[in-house]
Design an enzyme around this catalytic site. Structure first.
Site, PDB file in Angstrom:
ATOM      1  N   ASP A 178      -8.025  -5.308  -0.121  1.00 53.44           N
ATOM      2  CA  ASP A 178      -8.510  -6.176  -1.191  1.00 53.44           C
ATOM      3  C   ASP A 178      -8.197  -7.652  -0.973  1.00 53.44           C
ATOM      4  O   ASP A 178      -8.807  -8.510  -1.609  1.00 53.44           O
ATOM      5  CB  ASP A 178      -7.902  -5.737  -2.541  1.00 53.44           C
ATOM      6  CG  ASP A 178      -8.510  -4.436  -3.034  1.00 53.44           C
ATOM      7  OD1 ASP A 178      -9.742  -4.312  -2.939  1.00 53.44           O
ATOM      8  OD2 ASP A 178      -7.760  -3.560  -3.478  1.00 53.44           O
ATOM      9  N   HIS A 229       0.846  -1.188   0.000  1.00 57.29           N
ATOM     10  CA  HIS A 229       0.000   0.000   0.000  1.00 57.29           C
ATOM     11  C   HIS A 229       0.880   1.237   0.000  1.00 57.29           C
ATOM     12  O   HIS A 229       1.922   1.253   0.650  1.00 57.29           O
ATOM     13  CB  HIS A 229      -0.919   0.027   1.228  1.00 57.29           C
ATOM     14  CG  HIS A 229      -2.083   0.927   1.034  1.00 57.29           C
ATOM     15  ND1 HIS A 229      -2.005   2.289   1.226  1.00 57.29           N
ATOM     16  CD2 HIS A 229      -3.350   0.666   0.611  1.00 57.29           C
ATOM     17  CE1 HIS A 229      -3.180   2.823   0.942  1.00 57.29           C
ATOM     18  NE2 HIS A 229      -4.011   1.878   0.562  1.00 57.29           N
TER      19      HIS A 229
HETATM   20  N1  ACO Z   1       3.876  -7.556  -4.772  1.00 56.07           N
HETATM   21  C1  ACO Z   1       5.207  -7.534  -4.969  1.00 56.07           C
HETATM   22  N2  ACO Z   1       5.962  -6.452  -4.749  1.00 56.07           N
HETATM   23  C2  ACO Z   1       5.355  -5.334  -4.341  1.00 56.07           C
HETATM   24  C3  ACO Z   1       3.978  -5.279  -4.114  1.00 56.07           C
HETATM   25  C4  ACO Z   1       3.228  -6.458  -4.352  1.00 56.07           C
HETATM   26  N3  ACO Z   1       1.913  -6.487  -4.166  1.00 56.07           N
HETATM   27  N4  ACO Z   1       3.641  -4.055  -3.694  1.00 56.07           N
HETATM   28  C5  ACO Z   1       4.763  -3.344  -3.653  1.00 56.07           C
HETATM   29  N5  ACO Z   1       5.806  -4.115  -4.055  1.00 56.07           N
HETATM   30  C6  ACO Z   1       7.180  -3.725  -4.149  1.00 56.07           C
HETATM   31  C7  ACO Z   1       7.362  -2.714  -5.252  1.00 56.07           C
HETATM   32  O1  ACO Z   1       7.578  -3.362  -6.508  1.00 56.07           O
HETATM   33  C8  ACO Z   1       8.562  -1.966  -4.785  1.00 56.07           C
HETATM   34  O2  ACO Z   1       9.713  -2.753  -5.038  1.00 56.07           O
HETATM   35  P1  ACO Z   1      11.071  -2.083  -5.571  1.00 56.07           P
HETATM   36  O3  ACO Z   1      11.425  -1.066  -4.532  1.00 56.07           O
HETATM   37  O4  ACO Z   1      11.989  -3.225  -5.671  1.00 56.07           O
HETATM   38  O5  ACO Z   1      10.711  -1.474  -6.886  1.00 56.07           O
HETATM   39  C9  ACO Z   1       8.368  -1.911  -3.289  1.00 56.07           C
HETATM   40  O6  ACO Z   1       7.540  -3.023  -2.975  1.00 56.07           O
HETATM   41  C10 ACO Z   1       7.739  -0.655  -2.775  1.00 56.07           C
HETATM   42  O7  ACO Z   1       6.534  -0.414  -3.443  1.00 56.07           O
HETATM   43  P2  ACO Z   1       5.765   0.941  -3.164  1.00 56.07           P
HETATM   44  O8  ACO Z   1       6.581   2.089  -3.651  1.00 56.07           O
HETATM   45  O9  ACO Z   1       5.383   0.939  -1.745  1.00 56.07           O
HETATM   46  O10 ACO Z   1       4.476   0.782  -4.050  1.00 56.07           O
HETATM   47  P3  ACO Z   1       3.504   1.934  -4.549  1.00 56.07           P
HETATM   48  O11 ACO Z   1       3.150   2.853  -3.444  1.00 56.07           O
HETATM   49  O12 ACO Z   1       4.037   2.586  -5.783  1.00 56.07           O
HETATM   50  O13 ACO Z   1       2.245   1.069  -4.988  1.00 56.07           O
HETATM   51  C11 ACO Z   1       0.482  -0.449  -4.701  1.00 56.07           C
HETATM   52  C12 ACO Z   1       1.269   0.691  -4.068  1.00 56.07           C
HETATM   53  C13 ACO Z   1      -0.001  -0.024  -6.082  1.00 56.07           C
HETATM   54  C14 ACO Z   1      -0.732  -0.720  -3.838  1.00 56.07           C
HETATM   55  C15 ACO Z   1       1.394  -1.677  -4.780  1.00 56.07           C
HETATM   56  O14 ACO Z   1       1.722  -2.104  -3.493  1.00 56.07           O
HETATM   57  C16 ACO Z   1       0.742  -2.818  -5.565  1.00 56.07           C
HETATM   58  O15 ACO Z   1       0.822  -2.838  -6.798  1.00 56.07           O
HETATM   59  N6  ACO Z   1       0.055  -3.790  -4.870  1.00 56.07           N
HETATM   60  C17 ACO Z   1      -0.641  -4.840  -5.559  1.00 56.07           C
HETATM   61  C18 ACO Z   1      -1.972  -4.327  -6.097  1.00 56.07           C
HETATM   62  C19 ACO Z   1      -2.963  -4.091  -4.989  1.00 56.07           C
HETATM   63  O16 ACO Z   1      -3.164  -4.920  -4.114  1.00 56.07           O
HETATM   64  N7  ACO Z   1      -3.633  -2.928  -5.060  1.00 56.07           N
HETATM   65  C20 ACO Z   1      -4.661  -2.566  -4.107  1.00 56.07           C
HETATM   66  C21 ACO Z   1      -4.203  -1.479  -3.186  1.00 56.07           C
HETATM   67  S1  ACO Z   1      -5.445  -1.055  -1.998  1.00 56.07           S
HETATM   68  C22 ACO Z   1      -6.578  -0.187  -2.908  1.00 56.07           C
HETATM   69  O17 ACO Z   1      -6.278   0.529  -3.826  1.00 56.07           O
HETATM   70  C23 ACO Z   1      -7.952  -0.345  -2.579  1.00 56.07           C
END
Ligand code: ACO
Length: 370
Positions: A307, A256
């Protein structure tokens, strides 16, 4: 000018609707934990719209309005019957909400009074649209909404044609409370950007639905169920998840932007998923989900978001997976519309800048010389 990718950490609006501080989510200052345990979705929507919890009389009046407005215009029902039966459900909802504007003579009135009524109307009509399409695509006739029952009750009834059981109504109602608002999330931001041009509420909500659809936002709940189906069994969780981690693939329902130590909504859905599993005498989906959480949190330090457990909860309630994100929209409509009202109370067009990274000082080359 330097851009911040994804606007991370940028404070783009003031708002008194919901807050996230130290991992605690509150609506109008009331902790979500308290609301999830004690408030109905209708009370929560009232709280978001009017800034305070309703009295008995105010709640009864809102429930009456929701009942009165729940039917959708006949021409829209006829249109739903013309849509392809395999249409994406969020695309159907986006199109239908946009079409609702055509049947509302006050669609373009952006006064607070008119928008407040339209927010209640949309709150009542969106469940009817989703349930109607769910039946139409199965070759069944859509059902008229029941009078004087909750939104959760009505939705389950209109989808199945059967009186829903009390546990299912309570679970869905609680899920709706948990999804109702979430500060400046992507879809709410879309709604605010759209209304800030002094467009109309239908345009704002249509934009928000389009934004919620994406799998990085509301679409993640459906994607979680797809993953659970692909995994198929408890035994297959570990190889499947370890393989995804090794390939640096995204695991839906985790991570998140704002919460790094866990989404406060997830624990309620996790509890619900466990309880529904016990009640149904089949905890497979809950156990698979819990094992995924153990692995992803253990290996990647990522925690489940709202989710993740909602996928198993909705499946155990008998809801098809492509209705999960539309259900999210039923709930978030309350937050979107509260933000639309708030934006218009003190409006300024939202128009940020971009950091230019393209070529400069280029000359125009006539087409015959290119
Ligand atoms: N699976 C694997 N790796 C992940 C995930 C995940 N679900 N989420 C974050 N990461 C990784 C990123 O790739 C990143 O890695 P890196 O530094 O090696 O590139 C690191 O963790 C940090 O990510 P953030 O910068 O915290 O992610 P961001 O804030 O840009 O995105 C998001 C947040 C879109 C929710 C992301 O975590 C994601 O894609 N999750 C999966 C989709 C999801 O569940 N979305 C629902 C969110 S809740 C809602 O909107 C209702």
């Amino acid at each position: 000018m330097t851009a911040t990718k994804g606007l991370e950490g940028i404070v783009a609006a003031t708002s008194s609707i919901s807050s996230i501080h130290d991992g605690v989510l509150a609506y109008r200052g009331i902790n979500i934990d308290d609301l999830a345990e004690r408030a109905s979705f209708e009370e929560t929507a009232y709280l978001l719209w009017y800034g305070k919890l309703p009295t008995q009389t105010q709640l009864a009046f809102l429930q009456q309005q929701l009942s009165d407005f729940a039917a959708i215009p006949e021409p829209l029902l006829a249109q739903l019957k013309l849509f392809p039966s395999d249409a994406n459900t969020m695309a159907v909802l986006r199109t239908a909400v946009s079409a609702l504007a055509l049947y509302d003579e006050n669609a373009n009135d952006i006064s607070r009074e008119s928008n407040q009524i339209k927010a209640i109307k949309l709150q009542a009509q969106i469940p009817t649209i989703i349930a109607a399409f769910a039946r139409i695509r199965e070759g069944k006739e859509p059902l008229a909404p029941l009078k004087n029952v909750s939104i959760a009750h009505n939705f389950l009834y209109m989808m199945t044609g059967e009186e829903p059981d009390v546990v299912a109504v309570k679970a869905l109602d609680q899920a709706l409370v948990l999804h109702a608002d979430h500060e400046l999330n992507a879809s709410t931001f879309s709604a605010r950007v759209t209304i800030a041009t002094l467009s109309d509420i239908y345009s704002g909500i249509t934009a928000a639905i389009g934004t919620l659809k994406g799998p990085l936002h509301g679409g993640a709940n459906e994607a979680v169920m797809k993953m659970l189906s692909e995994i198929g069994s408890l035994d297959n969780v570990e190889p499947y998840i370890l393989n995804k981690i090794a390939n640096r693939e995204k695991i839906m329902g985790f991570g998140h932007r704002v919460y790094k130590n866990g989404d406060p909504r997830a624990k309620h859905l996790q509890k619900m998923s466990r309880q529904l599993g016990l009640l149904k005498g089949d905890s497979t989906l809950f156990e698979m989900s819990a094992r995924i959480e153990e692995l992803v949190t253990g290996q990647k330090g990522l925690r489940p978001n709202v989710d993740f457990y909602s996928a198993s909860v909705y499946t155990m309630l008998g809801i098809p997976s492509d209705l999960f994100t539309p259900i999210f929209a039923i709930s978030r409509l309350s937050g979107w519309s509260a933000h639309i009202l708030e934006q218009l109370d003190d409006n300024r067009i939202i128009r940020p800048r971009a950091e230019y990274t393209g070529l400069i000082n280029q000359k125009y080359i006539p087409i015959d010389l290119r």
